[in-house]
Write a protein that holds these residues in place. Sequence first.
Motif, PDB file in Angstrom:
ATOM      1  N   GLU A 111      -5.584  12.694  -8.722  1.00 43.43           N
ATOM      2  CA  GLU A 111      -5.461  13.586  -7.568  1.00 43.43           C
ATOM      3  C   GLU A 111      -4.251  13.234  -6.705  1.00 43.43           C
ATOM      4  O   GLU A 111      -3.671  14.097  -6.061  1.00 43.43           O
ATOM      5  CB  GLU A 111      -6.725  13.518  -6.706  1.00 43.43           C
ATOM      6  CG  GLU A 111      -7.921  14.192  -7.328  1.00 43.43           C
ATOM      7  CD  GLU A 111      -9.216  13.933  -6.558  1.00 43.43           C
ATOM      8  OE1 GLU A 111      -9.219  13.122  -5.600  1.00 43.43           O
ATOM      9  OE2 GLU A 111     -10.238  14.534  -6.931  1.00 43.43           O
ATOM     10  N   LYS A 112      -3.883  11.962  -6.686  1.00 48.67           N
ATOM     11  CA  LYS A 112      -2.746  11.509  -5.883  1.00 48.67           C
ATOM     12  C   LYS A 112      -1.449  11.509  -6.687  1.00 48.67           C
ATOM     13  O   LYS A 112      -0.430  11.021  -6.211  1.00 48.67           O
ATOM     14  CB  LYS A 112      -3.039  10.125  -5.296  1.00 48.67           C
ATOM     15  CG  LYS A 112      -4.205  10.159  -4.312  1.00 48.67           C
ATOM     16  CD  LYS A 112      -4.525   8.803  -3.780  1.00 48.67           C
ATOM     17  CE  LYS A 112      -5.708   8.819  -2.841  1.00 48.67           C
ATOM     18  NZ  LYS A 112      -5.593   9.696  -1.702  1.00 48.67           N
ATOM     19  N   ASP A 113      -1.510  12.050  -7.906  1.00 49.21           N
ATOM     20  CA  ASP A 113      -0.334  12.182  -8.773  1.00 49.21           C
ATOM     21  C   ASP A 113       0.338  10.829  -9.026  1.00 49.21           C
ATOM     22  O   ASP A 113       1.558  10.713  -9.023  1.00 49.21           O
ATOM     23  CB  ASP A 113       0.655  13.179  -8.159  1.00 49.21           C
ATOM     24  CG  ASP A 113       1.545  13.830  -9.207  1.00 49.21           C
ATOM     25  OD1 ASP A 113       1.154  13.863 -10.391  1.00 49.21           O
ATOM     26  OD2 ASP A 113       2.651  14.285  -8.837  1.00 49.21           O
ATOM     27  N   VAL A 114      -0.489   9.803  -9.257  1.00 43.29           N
ATOM     28  CA  VAL A 114       0.003   8.441  -9.458  1.00 43.29           C
ATOM     29  C   VAL A 114       0.461   8.258 -10.896  1.00 43.29           C
ATOM     30  O   VAL A 114      -0.208   8.691 -11.831  1.00 43.29           O
ATOM     31  CB  VAL A 114      -1.094   7.416  -9.094  1.00 43.29           C
ATOM     32  CG1 VAL A 114      -0.714   6.006  -9.518  1.00 43.29           C
ATOM     33  CG2 VAL A 114      -1.393   7.474  -7.605  1.00 43.29           C
ATOM     34  N   GLU A 115       1.604   7.595 -11.044  1.00 39.62           N
ATOM     35  CA  GLU A 115       2.081   7.231 -12.378  1.00 39.62           C
ATOM     36  C   GLU A 115       2.245   5.713 -12.520  1.00 39.62           C
ATOM     37  O   GLU A 115       2.336   5.194 -13.612  1.00 39.62           O
ATOM     38  CB  GLU A 115       3.382   7.936 -12.723  1.00 39.62           C
ATOM     39  CG  GLU A 115       4.549   7.523 -11.869  1.00 39.62           C
ATOM     40  CD  GLU A 115       5.847   8.197 -12.269  1.00 39.62           C
ATOM     41  OE1 GLU A 115       6.900   7.721 -11.830  1.00 39.62           O
ATOM     42  OE2 GLU A 115       5.811   9.194 -13.006  1.00 39.62           O
ATOM     43  N   LYS A 116       2.260   5.007 -11.376  1.00 38.28           N
ATOM     44  CA  LYS A 116       2.446   3.557 -11.379  1.00 38.28           C
ATOM     45  C   LYS A 116       1.372   2.935 -10.500  1.00 38.28           C
ATOM     46  O   LYS A 116       1.118   3.412  -9.392  1.00 38.28           O
ATOM     47  CB  LYS A 116       3.824   3.214 -10.842  1.00 38.28           C
ATOM     48  CG  LYS A 116       4.223   1.776 -10.975  1.00 38.28           C
ATOM     49  CD  LYS A 116       5.628   1.552 -10.433  1.00 38.28           C
ATOM     50  CE  LYS A 116       6.620   2.445 -11.149  1.00 38.28           C
ATOM     51  NZ  LYS A 116       7.960   2.457 -10.573  1.00 38.28           N
ATOM     52  N   VAL A 117       0.764   1.831 -11.001  1.00 41.80           N
ATOM     53  CA  VAL A 117      -0.290   1.140 -10.267  1.00 41.80           C
ATOM     54  C   VAL A 117       0.116  -0.317 -10.077  1.00 41.80           C
ATOM     55  O   VAL A 117       0.482  -1.000 -11.036  1.00 41.80           O
ATOM     56  CB  VAL A 117      -1.635   1.222 -11.029  1.00 41.80           C
ATOM     57  CG1 VAL A 117      -2.725   0.456 -10.304  1.00 41.80           C
ATOM     58  CG2 VAL A 117      -2.054   2.673 -11.234  1.00 41.80           C
ATOM     59  N   VAL A 118       0.037  -0.792  -8.834  1.00 39.94           N
ATOM     60  CA  VAL A 118       0.301  -2.179  -8.480  1.00 39.94           C
ATOM     61  C   VAL A 118      -1.051  -2.811  -8.156  1.00 39.94           C
ATOM     62  O   VAL A 118      -1.756  -2.342  -7.256  1.00 39.94           O
ATOM     63  CB  VAL A 118       1.249  -2.280  -7.274  1.00 39.94           C
ATOM     64  CG1 VAL A 118       1.500  -3.734  -6.911  1.00 39.94           C
ATOM     65  CG2 VAL A 118       2.558  -1.554  -7.564  1.00 39.94           C
ATOM     66  N   VAL A 119      -1.422  -3.861  -8.893  1.00 36.46           N
ATOM     67  CA  VAL A 119      -2.746  -4.462  -8.751  1.00 36.46           C
ATOM     68  C   VAL A 119      -2.645  -5.825  -8.073  1.00 36.46           C
ATOM     69  O   VAL A 119      -1.883  -6.694  -8.502  1.00 36.46           O
ATOM     70  CB  VAL A 119      -3.427  -4.616 -10.139  1.00 36.46           C
ATOM     71  CG1 VAL A 119      -4.797  -5.256  -9.997  1.00 36.46           C
ATOM     72  CG2 VAL A 119      -3.540  -3.258 -10.840  1.00 36.46           C
ATOM     73  N   CYS A 120      -3.452  -6.001  -7.010  1.00 37.94           N
ATOM     74  CA  CYS A 120      -3.557  -7.286  -6.318  1.00 37.94           C
ATOM     75  C   CYS A 120      -5.021  -7.537  -5.989  1.00 37.94           C
ATOM     76  O   CYS A 120      -5.852  -6.645  -6.117  1.00 37.94           O
ATOM     77  CB  CYS A 120      -2.706  -7.290  -5.047  1.00 37.94           C
ATOM     78  SG  CYS A 120      -3.230  -6.137  -3.760  1.00 37.94           S
ATOM     79  N   GLY A 121      -5.349  -8.768  -5.593  1.00 38.96           N
ATOM     80  CA  GLY A 121      -6.719  -9.082  -5.209  1.00 38.96           C
ATOM     81  C   GLY A 121      -7.284 -10.262  -5.970  1.00 38.96           C
ATOM     82  O   GLY A 121      -6.575 -11.200  -6.305  1.00 38.96           O
ATOM     83  N   VAL A 122      -8.578 -10.195  -6.260  1.00 39.35           N
ATOM     84  CA  VAL A 122      -9.274 -11.269  -6.984  1.00 39.35           C
ATOM     85  C   VAL A 122     -10.183 -10.673  -8.052  1.00 39.35           C
ATOM     86  O   VAL A 122     -10.582  -9.528  -7.945  1.00 39.35           O
ATOM     87  CB  VAL A 122     -10.122 -12.153  -6.036  1.00 39.35           C
ATOM     88  CG1 VAL A 122      -9.261 -12.973  -5.112  1.00 39.35           C
ATOM     89  CG2 VAL A 122     -11.131 -11.356  -5.263  1.00 39.35           C
ATOM     90  N   MET A 123     -10.517 -11.384  -9.016  1.00 34.78           N
ATOM     91  CA  MET A 123      -9.955 -12.587  -9.582  1.00 34.78           C
ATOM     92  C   MET A 123      -8.872 -12.186 -10.577  1.00 34.78           C
ATOM     93  O   MET A 123      -9.061 -11.255 -11.345  1.00 34.78           O
ATOM     94  CB  MET A 123     -11.024 -13.402 -10.306  1.00 34.78           C
ATOM     95  CG  MET A 123     -12.091 -13.955  -9.380  1.00 34.78           C
ATOM     96  SD  MET A 123     -13.465 -14.829 -10.210  1.00 34.78           S
ATOM     97  CE  MET A 123     -12.670 -16.088 -11.173  1.00 34.78           C
ATOM     98  N   THR A 124      -7.773 -12.918 -10.557  1.00 32.16           N
ATOM     99  CA  THR A 124      -6.621 -12.599 -11.397  1.00 32.16           C
ATOM    100  C   THR A 124      -7.032 -12.363 -12.842  1.00 32.16           C
ATOM    101  O   THR A 124      -6.646 -11.371 -13.453  1.00 32.16           O
ATOM    102  CB  THR A 124      -5.591 -13.751 -11.375  1.00 32.16           C
ATOM    103  OG1 THR A 124      -5.361 -14.151 -10.038  1.00 32.16           O
ATOM    104  CG2 THR A 124      -4.305 -13.356 -12.052  1.00 32.16           C
ATOM    105  N   ASP A 125      -7.822 -13.289 -13.390  1.00 38.23           N
ATOM    106  CA  ASP A 125      -8.150 -13.302 -14.811  1.00 38.23           C
ATOM    107  C   ASP A 125      -9.427 -12.551 -15.149  1.00 38.23           C
ATOM    108  O   ASP A 125      -9.837 -12.543 -16.307  1.00 38.23           O
ATOM    109  CB  ASP A 125      -8.251 -14.750 -15.304  1.00 38.23           C
ATOM    110  CG  ASP A 125      -9.166 -15.578 -14.429  1.00 38.23           C
ATOM    111  OD1 ASP A 125      -9.137 -15.422 -13.197  1.00 38.23           O
ATOM    112  OD2 ASP A 125      -9.908 -16.408 -14.973  1.00 38.23           O
ATOM    113  N   CYS A 126     -10.051 -11.918 -14.183  1.00 40.62           N
ATOM    114  CA  CYS A 126     -11.255 -11.122 -14.462  1.00 40.62           C
ATOM    115  C   CYS A 126     -11.010  -9.679 -14.016  1.00 40.62           C
ATOM    116  O   CYS A 126     -10.499  -8.879 -14.774  1.00 40.62           O
ATOM    117  CB  CYS A 126     -12.480 -11.722 -13.769  1.00 40.62           C
ATOM    118  SG  CYS A 126     -13.061 -13.262 -14.494  1.00 40.62           S
ATOM    119  N   CYS A 127     -11.364  -9.369 -12.785  1.00 40.82           N
ATOM    120  CA  CYS A 127     -11.292  -7.986 -12.317  1.00 40.82           C
ATOM    121  C   CYS A 127      -9.868  -7.444 -12.216  1.00 40.82           C
ATOM    122  O   CYS A 127      -9.618  -6.299 -12.571  1.00 40.82           O
ATOM    123  CB  CYS A 127     -12.024  -7.843 -10.996  1.00 40.82           C
ATOM    124  SG  CYS A 127     -13.796  -8.177 -11.147  1.00 40.82           S
ATOM    125  N   CYS A 128      -8.930  -8.258 -11.736  1.00 38.01           N
ATOM    126  CA  CYS A 128      -7.546  -7.765 -11.609  1.00 38.01           C
ATOM    127  C   CYS A 128      -6.932  -7.498 -12.980  1.00 38.01           C
ATOM    128  O   CYS A 128      -6.397  -6.420 -13.230  1.00 38.01           O
ATOM    129  CB  CYS A 128      -6.697  -8.764 -10.826  1.00 38.01           C
ATOM    130  SG  CYS A 128      -7.148  -8.899  -9.098  1.00 38.01           S
TER     131      CYS A 128
END
Length: 182
Positions: A111-128
């Motif tokens: 809906e937001k016409d996104v083509e690129k996603v920047v991921v931050c947060g926790v946990m690097t090796d699980c959810c991120c």
Amino acid sequence: MATALLIVDMQHVFLDMTSPALPNVLKLIDHFKAKAMPCIFTQHGHTKEELTPPYKNQLVRKWGPNGSIAIGSRDWEMIPEVARKAEGCPLVGKNTYDAFINTNLGKLLEEKDVEKVVVCGVMTDCCCDTTARSAFNRGFETWLMKDACGSANKQQHEAGLRGFGFAFGDVLTTSEVMSRVK
């Protein structure tokens, strides 16, 4: 086409893991909001039904009901500094590592016409990492944040970044993203 910031599970239960990353997460949120770019937050949690035997949720089976995050608990709440910045932004509730599974995240990005996603947060090796890989597999250019993600320890954090960077997308610092996303 837009670039979206996906802020994963910045919740009280993970506060110790977020300490080094939190200032950069907040900088990224401010940068994206200043540029009127989408910021989407996720919040991990389990319902009373999921925390009651027989456990139908795989993560509850893995970690047990006492090792899982109950919706409405103190652990489930967002870190206050992040919660304040989340006001007015979409919040995606999730009950597994991948923020795309059983949620409306894909639809929100579309809906937001996104083509690129920047991921931050926790946990690097699980959810991120899992969410970033899932974004990549859905056709989004995906960046995982080196200094705006946290995990249980340095070894797990670096392993998550290495695996993602090898096959899925760029692993970048906050300053690199802020210079690329204008």
